[in-house]
Write a protein that holds these residues in place. Structure first.
Motif, PDB file in Angstrom:
ATOM      1  N   PRO A 149      13.763   3.081  -0.317  1.00 15.45           N
ATOM      2  CA  PRO A 149      12.559   3.419  -1.091  1.00 15.45           C
ATOM      3  C   PRO A 149      12.696   4.659  -1.965  1.00 15.45           C
ATOM      4  N   GLU A 150      13.283   5.746  -1.418  1.00 15.39           N
ATOM      5  CA  GLU A 150      13.352   6.981  -2.204  1.00 15.39           C
ATOM      6  C   GLU A 150      14.275   6.816  -3.414  1.00 15.39           C
ATOM      7  N   ALA A 151      15.390   6.121  -3.246  1.00 16.46           N
ATOM      8  CA  ALA A 151      16.300   5.889  -4.365  1.00 16.46           C
ATOM      9  C   ALA A 151      15.703   4.891  -5.347  1.00 16.46           C
ATOM     10  N   ALA A 152      15.001   3.894  -4.829  1.00 20.22           N
ATOM     11  CA  ALA A 152      14.366   2.908  -5.708  1.00 20.22           C
ATOM     12  C   ALA A 152      13.332   3.569  -6.609  1.00 20.22           C
ATOM     13  N   GLY A 153      12.589   4.526  -6.053  1.00 23.73           N
ATOM     14  CA  GLY A 153      11.589   5.215  -6.851  1.00 23.73           C
ATOM     15  C   GLY A 153      12.200   6.018  -7.973  1.00 23.73           C
TER      16      GLY A 153
END
Length: 262
Positions: free
Chosen positions: A170-174
């Motif tokens: 999630p953090e990298a996708a954001g």
């Protein structure tokens, strides 16, 4: 606001570095010391500093403002080669822009990646009068730069090059989604992620009056008091929010303007 005067300087390795200049508002009591702004990773001057109103607040206070687009970002040169990146290289770029300005002293503000750049620049003999660093905390002291314990740089680099971004953490996708929204050059961002600074910063060499500012729920700026305590005389200011306070928090903007206007 009036559009900035945008110029480019070609630095020693041939990379063009773009910078944007705003003059004090008409009728404002002009201050002789310019403010140089350095944005964070994946962003650029307009996203981090112009759109949220920080530039407008500074020019209304009589300040000349200069925003530097880091290499691989904004209007500056791009490359997929990690050897051309890293915050120390970017600090050299920033100081090259300052040399072009030909000013005896300047105030310096950096956020996240830009905070690392600003700290590295301020640890040189450059004439930094006041320094503001935001979006960083104990990672500067304990890791040597942006806190890669929270977001490992290898994972981030792979995220920018992934063919199937739906499978990303999630953090990298954001961060990738934000970069794509801005139309960023993803291979350049991956290269910077691989080159992130981890060699430490000589915080004892910083003589500028310093403000450390962070969101109280920012996972990339945990324990910011550790950083403030490592810089002689530094002040600490916490504002409500996470790593997005640069764009979402009026308290963040007003704290910077107040500190630089003291």
């Amino acid at each position: 606001m009036e559009p900035p005067r945008t110029a480019t300087v070609v630095v020693d390795d041939g990379t063009p570095i773009a910078y944007h200049c705003w003059e004090p508002d008409a009728g404002a009591d002009a201050h002789p010391v310019p403010v140089v702004l350095q944005h964070g990773f994946t962003a650029h001057t307009m996203v981090d500093w112009l759109d949220p109103g920080t530039v407008a607040g500074l020019t209304a206070a009589g300040r000349r403002v200069v925003g530097v687009d880091a290499r691989g970002h904004g209007r500056s040169g791009k490359s997929p080669d990690a050897a051309r990146y890293g915050e120390r290289r970017m600090a050299t770029d920033l100081l090259t822009v300052v040399n072009v300005l030909d000013v005896p002293a300047f105030d310096l503000v950096g956020y996240s990646m830009g905070a690392v750049i600003a700290l590295l620049a301020a640890a040189t003999p450059a004439a930094v009068r006041r320094l503001v660093v935001g979006g960083v905390g104990a990672g500067i002291v304990e890791v040597g730069g942006v806190d890669t314990r929270t977001l490992p740089n290898g994972r981030l680099a792979r995220a920018f090059l992934a063919e199937e971004p739906d499978d990303l953490p999630p953090e990298a996708a954001g961060m990738r989604a934000f970069a794509e929204m801005l139309g960023d050059d993803l291979p350049s961002l991956a290269a910077q992620a691989r080159a992130v600074h981890r060699d430490g910063i000589d915080l004892a060499a910083i003589t500028a009056e310093t403000l450390v500012i962070a969101g109280d729920a920012d996972p990339l700026a945990v324990r910011p008091h550790v950083l403030a305590e490592a810089i002689a005389g530094a002040r600490l200011r916490l504002v409500a929010g996470g790593h997005d306070v640069i764009g979402s928090s009026p308290d963040f903007r007003s704290a910077i303007i107040e500190f630089l206007s003291r």
